[in-house]
Design an enzyme around this catalytic site. Structure first.
Site: not given
Ligand code: PGU
Length: 422
Positions: A150, A232, A268
Site C-alpha cells: 500500500w 497492518d 472496511k
Molecule cells: N493499510 C492498508 C493495507 C490499506 O489498504 C489501507 C487502506 C489502510 C491501511 C488505511 O486504511 P484506513 O482507512 O486508514 O483505515 N487502503 C485503501 C483505501 C484508500 C487509501 O489508500 O487509504 C486502498 O484503496 O488501498
C-alpha cells in the site's frame, strides 16, 4: 550592513506578493486521486475500481444494518455526552479491539502485556506506532515493507523517523508469492529491523503466505533475525469471511511470546471509512514494560491530535460488546466477502468467454478486496481513456467496485486493452 539585512528579511507578503507563491502544484494521491478523476468524468457508463471501498450490487456504498442500529441507539441514549476522551480513547473499545485481533482467550491480554490505543483508523494507528518506534525502539530504526505494498506505507514511516526499505514479496511471473526471494531479502536485512507484514488480504497483490509459509517467516523473524513484526490489519474478515481465520498470522506471532505491533482498521470490515476508527496494539513481554510503553504512547499522541473522536469508536464498542449485534455483524461481513468472491468468478468467466489472451486464474486465486491484474500502465490508461474504467496505475482493481451489470463492460474493456497492447 544593517540595511542589506533588513532588505533580505522583507517578506514577499510585505512587498505585496504571496508568501506561498513558490508552492508547487502537488500530484493527486495515486489511490484517492482516482476518485477525484472519476468524479470529474461526465460519462454515464464510468466505473470506479480504484479505491478499496465496498460497494453493493447496485454500485452504492454500504452502511451496515448493524452500524445503523448502533447509531440509532447512540443518539437516543441521553446519558451520552461529548466530553473529551482520554488520550488513548475509549478503554472498553481498546480491550474489545485487542480481543478481536488477538482472540478473547489470548494469554498476552490476560497477562497484561498488551497496550492498546484507539487511533484514527488504520493510517493513524500505523503513524502513531511508527512515531513511537522512531522515538523508543532499541533495534534498527529501519522498517522493511513488501514490494509492492500500500503506497502510503512508504510515506508514513519516513515521516515517523524510520527508514523504509523493501523486501521482495510478489512474483509477476507466477502472480503469486516470491517466498524464496522474500526470505532471502529478510535474511540479508540488519538484525533487529522492523518488519511490516500485511496480516491478511495483502494490498495490492491479493497474495497471502500459506500457513506453512507464515511459519517459515516467523522462524526467520524470531530465531534468525530478532525482527520486530508490525502487522497492518486493514482487512480482518475480508480475506476469508471469518474474523478468526484472518487473524491467524497475528495470533501465531503473538502466541510465541515475542513482541508485536498491530494496527487495526474498522474502515472496511465495519464500513466505517469516514469515521476513522482503528487501534494500535503493542504486545510486549512484561506487564511492567507495558505500563511504561503506554505512558510514552500518550506523549506521542497528545501533541499530534490530543485525543481521538468518540462517535465511530462508540459504534464499534456497542457492536463488539453485544452478542446479538456481534453475530449480525459477522453475517454482514461474510456477505460482503462472499459478494467479492462471486465477482472474482464472474470476471474470470467473462474473460474466459471472450478468450482474452493470457491466464486469468489469479483473479480466482487472489484474496481479499483486490485483484492485481497484471495490466500495464499503458493498458490502464487506455481503459480509462476509452472505456471510462478507473483503476490504480499498477493494474490493481477493487473487486468490490464490480457488480453483475458492470462485469461484462469491464471484461470487454480488459479484452480490448490486452489485445491492443500484447
Ligand atoms: N493499510 C492498508 C493495507 C490499506 O489498504 C489501507 C487502506 C489502510 C491501511 C488505511 O486504511 P484506513 O482507512 O486508514 O483505515 N487502503 C485503501 C483505501 C484508500 C487509501 O489508500 O487509504 C486502498 O484503496 O488501498
Amino acid at each position: 550592513m544593517q540595511d542589506s539585512m533588513a532588505s533580505l528579511s522583507v517578506s514577499p507578503a510585505a512587498a505585496g506578493g504571496s508568501c506561498f507563491a513558490h508552492v508547487q502544484q502537488a500530484p493527486e494521491d495515486p489511490i484517492l486521486g482516482i476518485t477525484v478523476a472519476f468524479n470529474k468524468d461526465p460519462s454515464p457508463v464510468k466505473v470506479n475500481l480504484g479505491v478499496g471501498a465496498y460497494r453493493t450490487e447496485d454500485g452504492k456504498p454500504l452502511l451496515l444494518n448493524v452500524v445503523r442500529q448502533a447509531e440509532l441507539h447512540l443518539v437516543s441514549d441521553e446519558s451520552r455526552n461529548k466530553e473529551y476522551l482520554g488520550i488513548t480513547g475509549i478503554v472498553h473499545f481498546n480491550k474489545l479491539s485487542a480481543q478481536l485481533i488477538l482472540g478473547s482467550d489470548s494469554p498476552a491480554i490476560a497477562e497484561n502485556r498488551v497496550v492498546t490505543a484507539q487511533c484514527l483508523s488504520g493510517t493513524g494507528s500505523l503513524r502513531v506506532g511508527g512515531e513511537f518506534l522512531g522515538r523508543h525502539y532499541s533495534g534498527q530504526k529501519i522498517i522493511y515493507v513488501p514490494s509492492p505494498t500500500w503506497g502510503n506505507h512508504l510515506k508514513i514511516f519516513p515521516l515517523a523517523g524510520l527508514e523504509a526499505r523493501t523486501y521482495r514479496y510478489y512474483d509477476p511471473r507466477t502472480k503469486g508469492l516470491d517466498y524464496e526471494g522474500m526470505l532471502e531479502d529478510l535474511r540479508a536485512a540488519p538484525n533487529g529491523s522492523i518488519l511490516l507484514l500485511h496480516a491478511c488480504a495483502h494490498n495490492p497483490t491479493g497474495v497471502d503466505p500459506s500457513q506453512e509459509q507464515w511459519e517459515g517467516i516467523r522462524r526467520v523473524v524470531r530465531e534468525e533475525k530478532q525482527f520486530l513484526p508490525f502487522f497492518d490489519c486493514a482487512y480482518q474478515g475480508f480475506a476469508s469471511g471469518s474474523l478468526d481465520n484472518d487473524a491467524w498470522a497475528v495470533r501465531r506471532f503473538v502466541g510465541d511470546g515475542g513482541e508485536v505491533f498491530v494496527a487495526q482498521s474498522y474502515a472496511k470490515n465495519m464500513g466505517l471509512y469516514a469515521e476513522r476508527v482503528g487501534a494500535l496494539s503493542i504486545i510486549v513481554k512484561e506487564p511492567a514494560v507495558a505500563t511504561r510503553v503506554e505512558s510514552q504512547l500518550k506523549l506521542v499522541i497528545r501533541p499530534m491530535y490530543s485525543t481521538p473522536p468518540t462517535h465511530g469508536a462508540s459504534i464499534v464498542t456497542l457492536i463488539l460488546s453485544s452478542k446479538k449485534w456481534f453475530e449480525e455483524w459477522k453475517e454482514e461481513l461474510k456477505a460482503m466477502a462472499d459478494r467479492i468472491r462471486s465477482m472474482r468468478h464472474e470476471l474470470f468467466n467473462a474473460l474466459k468467454e471472450r478468450q482474452t489472451p493470457g491466464n486469468w486464474e489469479h483473479i480466482l486465486n487472489q484474496i481479499g478486496m483486490f485483484t492485481f491484474t497484471g495490466l500495464s500502465k499503458e493498458q490502464v490508461e487506455y481503459m480509462r481513456r476509452e472505456d471510462h474504467i478507473y483503476m490504480t496505475l499498477d493494474g490493481r482493481i477493487s473487486m468490490a467496485g464490480l457488480n453483475s451489470r458492470t462485469v461484462p463492460q469491464v471484461a470487454d474493456a480488459i479484452h480490448r486493452a490486452v489485445v491492443k497492447f500484447s
